[in-house]
Write an enzyme that holds these catalytic residues in place. Structure first.
Site, PDB file in Angstrom:
ATOM      1  N   CYS A   1       0.835  -1.209   0.000  1.00  0.00           N
ATOM      2  CA  CYS A   1       0.000   0.000   0.000  1.00  0.00           C
ATOM      3  C   CYS A   1       0.871   1.261   0.000  1.00  0.00           C
ATOM      4  O   CYS A   1       1.758   1.400   0.846  1.00  0.00           O
ATOM      5  CB  CYS A   1      -0.933  -0.001   1.212  1.00  0.00           C
ATOM      6  SG  CYS A   1      -1.983   1.471   1.225  1.00  0.00           S
TER       7      CYS A   1
ATOM      8  N   ARG B   1      -9.152  -2.713 -10.585  1.00  0.00           N
ATOM      9  CA  ARG B   1     -10.058  -1.699 -11.150  1.00  0.00           C
ATOM     10  C   ARG B   1     -10.853  -2.199 -12.347  1.00  0.00           C
ATOM     11  O   ARG B   1     -11.976  -1.770 -12.563  1.00  0.00           O
ATOM     12  CB  ARG B   1      -9.251  -0.438 -11.479  1.00  0.00           C
ATOM     13  CG  ARG B   1      -8.761   0.280 -10.225  1.00  0.00           C
ATOM     14  CD  ARG B   1      -7.675   1.267 -10.525  1.00  0.00           C
ATOM     15  NE  ARG B   1      -6.466   0.596 -11.034  1.00  0.00           N
ATOM     16  CZ  ARG B   1      -5.395   1.219 -11.478  1.00  0.00           C
ATOM     17  NH1 ARG B   1      -5.377   2.534 -11.491  1.00  0.00           N
ATOM     18  NH2 ARG B   1      -4.343   0.546 -11.911  1.00  0.00           N
TER      19      ARG B   1
HETATM   20  C1  LIG Z   1      -9.897   1.786  -4.523  1.00  0.00           C
HETATM   21  C2  LIG Z   1      -8.692   0.897  -4.345  1.00  0.00           C
HETATM   22  C3  LIG Z   1      -8.464   0.312  -3.129  1.00  0.00           C
HETATM   23  C4  LIG Z   1      -7.355  -0.529  -2.954  1.00  0.00           C
HETATM   24  N1  LIG Z   1      -7.180  -1.165  -1.757  1.00  0.00           N
HETATM   25  C5  LIG Z   1      -6.200  -2.095  -1.623  1.00  0.00           C
HETATM   26  C6  LIG Z   1      -6.100  -2.909  -0.452  1.00  0.00           C
HETATM   27  O1  LIG Z   1      -6.908  -2.807   0.476  1.00  0.00           O
HETATM   28  N2  LIG Z   1      -5.081  -3.815  -0.415  1.00  0.00           N
HETATM   29  C7  LIG Z   1      -4.180  -3.977  -1.438  1.00  0.00           C
HETATM   30  O2  LIG Z   1      -3.277  -4.821  -1.349  1.00  0.00           O
HETATM   31  N3  LIG Z   1      -4.264  -3.218  -2.537  1.00  0.00           N
HETATM   32  C8  LIG Z   1      -5.253  -2.324  -2.660  1.00  0.00           C
HETATM   33  N4  LIG Z   1      -5.389  -1.645  -3.833  1.00  0.00           N
HETATM   34  C9  LIG Z   1      -4.475  -1.949  -4.956  1.00  0.00           C
HETATM   35  C10 LIG Z   1      -5.062  -3.072  -5.824  1.00  0.00           C
HETATM   36  O3  LIG Z   1      -5.200  -4.272  -5.097  1.00  0.00           O
HETATM   37  C11 LIG Z   1      -4.175  -3.329  -7.046  1.00  0.00           C
HETATM   38  O4  LIG Z   1      -2.895  -3.715  -6.604  1.00  0.00           O
HETATM   39  C12 LIG Z   1      -4.031  -2.107  -7.933  1.00  0.00           C
HETATM   40  O5  LIG Z   1      -5.268  -1.438  -8.104  1.00  0.00           O
HETATM   41  C13 LIG Z   1      -3.467  -2.486  -9.323  1.00  0.00           C
HETATM   42  O6  LIG Z   1      -4.308  -3.426  -9.949  1.00  0.00           O
HETATM   43  P1  LIG Z   1      -5.379  -2.990 -11.090  1.00  0.00           P
HETATM   44  O7  LIG Z   1      -4.631  -2.200 -12.121  1.00  0.00           O
HETATM   45  O8  LIG Z   1      -5.923  -4.285 -11.596  1.00  0.00           O
HETATM   46  O9  LIG Z   1      -6.415  -2.131 -10.400  1.00  0.00           O
HETATM   47  C14 LIG Z   1      -6.455  -0.766  -4.019  1.00  0.00           C
HETATM   48  C15 LIG Z   1      -6.706  -0.151  -5.240  1.00  0.00           C
HETATM   49  C16 LIG Z   1      -7.804   0.660  -5.424  1.00  0.00           C
HETATM   50  C17 LIG Z   1      -8.044   1.284  -6.777  1.00  0.00           C
END
Ligand SMILES: Cc1cc2nc3c(=O)[nH]c(=O)nc-3n(C[C@H](O)[C@H](O)[C@H](O)COP(=O)(O)O)c2cc1C
Length: 332
Positions: free
Chosen positions: A100, A229
């Site tokens: 994070c 996302r």
């Molecule tokens: C709204 C939001 C909340 C997120 N919360 C977490 C979380 O609680 N734990 C975590 O490991 N990553 C969190 N992430 C990151 C996502 O798990 C992921 O690593 C990141 O969005 C990239 O993947 P994507 O391009 O498929 O969205 C969050 C991302 C978003 C957009």
């Protein structure tokens, strides 16, 4: 793919997302064939202090489906207590967040800050692994590194595995990037190359389509892909990936009617499983996801943000979808 003894049928995972991947959301994507879901990250300190808002978010998947719980923290007692709570509700996997980038998390030296303290990170994996016992597995989700001058994901991942992690997920962005720029498949490939072959490596970042899923697997050799996302209002992506993975035809995008029906199912799960003042907010959020891309979705969003009850939002969105269906074209 196998995580310890957990069999994951389809190699695609739902990414943990705070304030998004609650039980209704996870249930919908599970219905559409995702391989595994993991809760949003939960503060081990908050759990230790008995914060109900946090413990309420630690929910078991419905119908006995396997699931993971994600926790974050850096102190032994809190991490052990949080991990044991996850086991007590039936989690098969306890994932430790070391990715994070949020300021408030990094300020407490948690999340991605742990990538700069590999020895402490290893210690946390060891104590959580011991706390959960031999039948539950520990995994770590981290980033490419702190910044472009410190891309330590491959060594870091190996250190976590040495400490007992049974799965590694890498988001191919650095902490410094936050959510800007693009995710690097190259760093995921290097992690896959260095981590022992029997430990699954999950690639994550910017996958929003079946083609993106296939590309990430091909370019990185990762065992599974995690999608965040790209899943918002689009559980059909998991249906498509499952079909293609099984060698079947991609069933493609849903019709407007299908989208409306799944929206209604999602809302009924929200109403059944969640209570309190935030209910209307949850319903508004889901409505915006499912309407996205359709004609008039922006003005719908503005209208429902002014409504004060879940019932009013549901009525407004139902009228919106019925209008789309009767006019025969939903294109924006
Ligand atoms: C709204 C939001 C909340 C997120 N919360 C977490 C979380 O609680 N734990 C975590 O490991 N990553 C969190 N992430 C990151 C996502 O798990 C992921 O690593 C990141 O969005 C990239 O993947 P994507 O391009 O498929 O969205 C969050 C991302 C978003 C957009």
């Amino acid at each position: 793919m196998r995580i310890g003894t957990i069999e994951v049928e389809t190699p695609v995972l739902l990414a943990p997302m705070a304030a998004v991947t609650d039980l209704p959301f996870r249930t919908i994507v599970e219905d559409f064939g995702v391989g595994l879901t993991i809760t949003e990250f939960l503060s081990a300190d908050a759990i230790q202090h008995g914060d109900n808002k946090t413990t309420d978010k630690m929910t078991a998947s419905l119908g006995g489906r396997k699931f993971g719980v994600q926790i974050f923290g850096r102190t032994d007692d809190a991490m052990i207590q949080a991990a044991k709570l996850a086991v007590s509700i039936g989690a098969s996997l306890v994932d430790i967040n070391m990715g994070c980038p949020a300021k408030r998390v990094v300020a407490g030296a948690c999340g991605s800050a742990l990538m700069r303290e590999p020895e402490l990170a290893q210690h946390l994996v060891r104590i959580v692994d011991e706390a959960v016992g031999p039948d539950i597995f520990v995994s770590v989700k981290h980033r490419a590194g702190w910044d472009s001058s410190d891309l330590n994901a491959p060594e870091f991942a190996c250190a976590m595995v040495e400490a007992g992690a049974k799965m590694i997920t890498v988001h191919g962005r650095t902490r410094k990037q936050g959510f800007t720029g693009s995710s690097s498949n190259e760093i995921i490939r290097r992690v896959r190359e260095e981590v022992p072959a029997h430990i699954p490596v999950v690639g994550n970042g910017d996958v929003t389509s079946v083609q993106g899923f296939l590309r990430m697997r091909e370019e990185t050799g990762c065992d599974a892909v995690m999608i965040g996302r790209g899943a918002l209002g689009n559980p059909w992506l998991f249906r498509s990936i499952k079909a293609v993975h099984e060698g079947k035809d991609d069933p493609g995008l849903p019709t407007v009617l299908e989208r409306y029906e799944v929206f209604r199912k999602h809302i009924s799960l929200i109403i059944e499983l969640k209570q309190g003042a935030k209910l209307v907010h949850e319903v508004r959020k889901a409505a915006a996801w499912y309407a996205k891309g359709y004609r008039g979705c922006n003005s719908l969003r503005q209208r429902i943000w002014k409504l004060e009850s879940a019932e009013q939002v549901l009525a407004e969105v139902s009228a919106y979808f019925e209008d789309l269906m009767s006019s025969g074209s939903a294109a924006a």
